[in-house]
Design an enzyme around this catalytic site. Structure first.
Site, PDB file in Angstrom:
ATOM      1  N   VAL A  44      37.781  39.607  31.227  1.00  0.00           N
ATOM      2  CA  VAL A  44      39.317  39.694  31.400  1.00  0.00           C
ATOM      3  C   VAL A  44      39.751  39.450  29.406  1.00  0.00           C
ATOM      4  O   VAL A  44      40.524  39.484  29.133  1.00  0.00           O
ATOM      5  CB  VAL A  44      40.092  39.164  32.719  1.00  0.00           C
ATOM      6  CG1 VAL A  44      41.770  39.302  32.043  1.00  0.00           C
ATOM      7  CG2 VAL A  44      39.846  40.301  33.661  1.00  0.00           C
TER       8      VAL A  44
ATOM      9  N   LYS B 113      45.753  39.671  48.249  1.00  0.00           N
ATOM     10  CA  LYS B 113      47.019  41.131  47.132  1.00  0.00           C
ATOM     11  C   LYS B 113      47.620  40.909  48.355  1.00  0.00           C
ATOM     12  O   LYS B 113      48.939  41.375  47.987  1.00  0.00           O
ATOM     13  CB  LYS B 113      46.122  42.221  46.797  1.00  0.00           C
ATOM     14  CG  LYS B 113      45.178  41.719  45.852  1.00  0.00           C
ATOM     15  CD  LYS B 113      43.733  43.317  45.781  1.00  0.00           C
ATOM     16  CE  LYS B 113      42.717  42.536  44.961  1.00  0.00           C
ATOM     17  NZ  LYS B 113      41.652  43.231  44.389  1.00  0.00           N
TER      18      LYS B 113
ATOM     19  N   GLY C 186      38.471  45.250  36.074  1.00  0.00           N
ATOM     20  CA  GLY C 186      37.785  46.036  35.682  1.00  0.00           C
ATOM     21  C   GLY C 186      38.184  45.062  34.681  1.00  0.00           C
ATOM     22  O   GLY C 186      39.530  44.765  33.933  1.00  0.00           O
TER      23      GLY C 186
ATOM     24  N   ASP D  98      39.612  39.791  49.720  1.00  0.00           N
ATOM     25  CA  ASP D  98      40.364  39.747  48.628  1.00  0.00           C
ATOM     26  C   ASP D  98      41.554  39.897  48.622  1.00  0.00           C
ATOM     27  O   ASP D  98      42.238  40.311  48.090  1.00  0.00           O
ATOM     28  CB  ASP D  98      38.873  39.742  47.365  1.00  0.00           C
ATOM     29  CG  ASP D  98      39.928  41.106  45.698  1.00  0.00           C
ATOM     30  OD1 ASP D  98      40.249  39.853  45.245  1.00  0.00           O
ATOM     31  OD2 ASP D  98      39.662  41.953  46.047  1.00  0.00           O
TER      32      ASP D  98
END
Lengths: 370, 370
Positions: free
Chosen positions: A16, A229, A351, A225
């Site tokens: 990232v 969120k 991504g 994960d």
């Protein structure tokens, strides 16, 4: 809008971080990059002038230039001291997933340093940290933007905040929040299956080989994960979720394999023994098919009952969740104003490029407001 | 962020305007409403103090209060003079669809008055007006937000602007941009049809009776509203579209009926003769069905070829566009970063409450930046 100069510190140059630096380099009126930290080394524009800036596109070359100060890893308080002494407003972009740096966000914010980050840890750990972050931002007159903590660059948190801020009543949030688990179930239990059905264990192994899972697939299969969120979405919706472990999470790690160690030998044994559980996954799939549905791994929040859940559910074949492709994510916001048909946002939720896009877009908004 | 006082002028109290005023009334730290204009009357906070403010929730009562100044309709230059003389930054919220007011946006902006609006006219008319609006905003250091001009409160324009600003390459935009045409085709040519197939003319008449069409359904069927939205999306993507009539628009008004007058008698004759064309609509539907598809009325933009199109197209049964429900809208952004699976946003794209939500969310962002 003649902008005052803004000074930027960036921590992390992984997938990232690298994509972010490439986007930053092409930004018109980009802020001045004065600090770039990796685990091993920190590059700094020399104080007190904070000039020259570090070239974002070419930081590796710059790291050998005598005009740039080099240092080892800096502590949070050293980062704060450097950034808050800059001759203008400053912003920290945290492109790590480091819980320790996230726990120091309140100190950055109190010192007037704004924060932009895709790091979930600060927003999905103890509720006290969440509250401290936003209270500190207010007291330090600093901003916090973290769009990419949920579904990467997709406009999920900004949309939810707009719904709440304009007085809509969010009643239910539901979606597929993990690209990995999306791929696993879209492949294992497709809506229209042609050819021979895939075995669950084979799908997991294929995903691991394609790099779609974490190095240890159990880090995806445990649902943590997704739970992080959901914690963020629920808190923005007004629910006081103490931590991501304060609601039910259905783990896809068979209980018989739960005690395997988090070592490479443990991963290998987990993969080797996964086929023992193909029968029970097939049963779940067939049970859904008999009802004309498909099974998916989803997170959901019911605001009225304050119920947050992460786990397997069945969905109609023509639902948005069943129709997902590849490793796409989707979220449905059910609200009073939107009525029976939810507001839906869908697309790649992971991504480097799309996560960095959320970070860069947040940074632009912070600059516009400072 | 101790905010400076911001002075707000609102024009229009129709469906969107009324919903906006309700949302404004509940906003914490709302700006000071100092001007509220309807076609017949303008309420003003007395100059030079611009105080007391007009109570947003209770403006009808306030209109009889002696502390509020009453006036007839004001010209654009009178509006500008009043707002720009306020003792702080000012914002015009244009909740009309008036092309005349939209053509004066550059003058407001040059005078430092920011603009928030769902009025498409300023952004979808001649390219010269579009350019003048954004150049005037820059020179007047004022802001322009118009999220609700496309798909109401759905985060469509903000997302497209973020994609462009962060350097993604948008390659294609495609979607259903009209709630009315969405309803007509979802009803006329559903993916899974049970029961007897509906006739096109009956579906149009039903939609008119339900209030889903404009009073004159030809205002929906001519495709011009969709063309205006496409013009806005294409321009944000960087295409210099001269006007919404500079690309092909497939009208659903049969050419034989195109010359009927825009009177109530004309509407009645149009409705009465519409069944003559049911056969050709059935043929389109069946042609799609034979290919395993459905027919939908869509807009699309191909950035590389600069091709903008509005009209009928066939879609796979499992596509996002085919799966739409009710009168929902959907847009797919295909970009370099998002790859083969687009970023999709879906939901109600019309209606007073959700349109006003986009206006209120924009106003919050403008206030944060001023």
């Amino acid at each position: 809008m003649a902008p005052n100069p803004i000074y930027l510190g960036v921590v992390g140059v992984g997938g990232v971080g690298t994509a972010f630096l490439q986007q930053l380099a092409k930004l018109p009126n980009a802020p001045s990059l004065v600090l770039l930290a990796r685990s091993s080394q920190t590059l700094l524009s020399p104080a007190p002038s904070y000039s020259p800036a570090i070239p974002a596109a070419d930081w590796q070359t710059a790291s050998t230039a005598p005009s740039i100060t080099k240092s080892g890893a800096l502590s949070s308080s050293e980062l704060i001291s450097y950034l808050s002494s800059a001759p203008g407003r400053s912003v920290l972009v945290d492109n790590t997933s480091d819980p320790k740096l996230a726990s120091a966000y309140p100190e950055f914010l109190k010192a007037g340093i704004s924060i932009v980050t895709p790091n979930k840890k600060g927003f999905s750990s103890d509720l006290s940290l969440w509250k401290d972050i936003f209270a500190s931002a207010a007291s330090g007159k600093a901003l916090v933007y973290h769009e990419s903590t949920v579904m990467a660059g997709l406009p999920v948190l900004s949309t939810l905040r707009d719904l709440v801020a304009t007085g809509d009543e969010v009643t239910r949030i539901e979606g597929v929040f993990s690209g990995t688990l999306s791929f696993l179930f879209n492949t294992f239990a497709p809506v229209s299956s042609s050819g021979s059905p895939a075995k669950w264990s084979d799908v997991v192994i294929k995903a691991k080989e394609l790099g779609y899972t974490e190095p240890d697939p159990r880090d995806d299969l445990n649902g943590m994960d997704v739970a992080r969120k959901l914690t963020i979405l629920a808190r923005i919706s007004g629910l006081e979720i103490q931590s991501p472990s304060s609601f039910p999470i259905e783990s896809l790690i068979p209980s018989e394999l739960a005690s395997l160690p988090a070592t490479s030998a443990g991963v290998a044994e987990f993969i080797a023994r996964l086929p023992e559980f193909d029968g029970s996954m097939d049963a779940l799939k067939e049970q859904a098919e008999k009802a004309g549905k498909v099974v998916r791994y989803v997170g959901s929040i019911d605001i009225a009952t304050k119920e947050v859940k992460v786990g397997l559910q069945q969905f109609d074949n023509d639902s948005a969740i069943a129709g997902l492709k590849g490793s796409d994510n989707v979220v449905s916001f059910y609200t009073k104003r939107y009525g029976s048909n939810p507001l839906i946002i869908q697309g790649a939720g992971a991504g480097g490029d799309v996560t960095a896009m959320g970070v860069t877009a947040d940074l632009i908004k912070v600059i516009e407001r400072l």
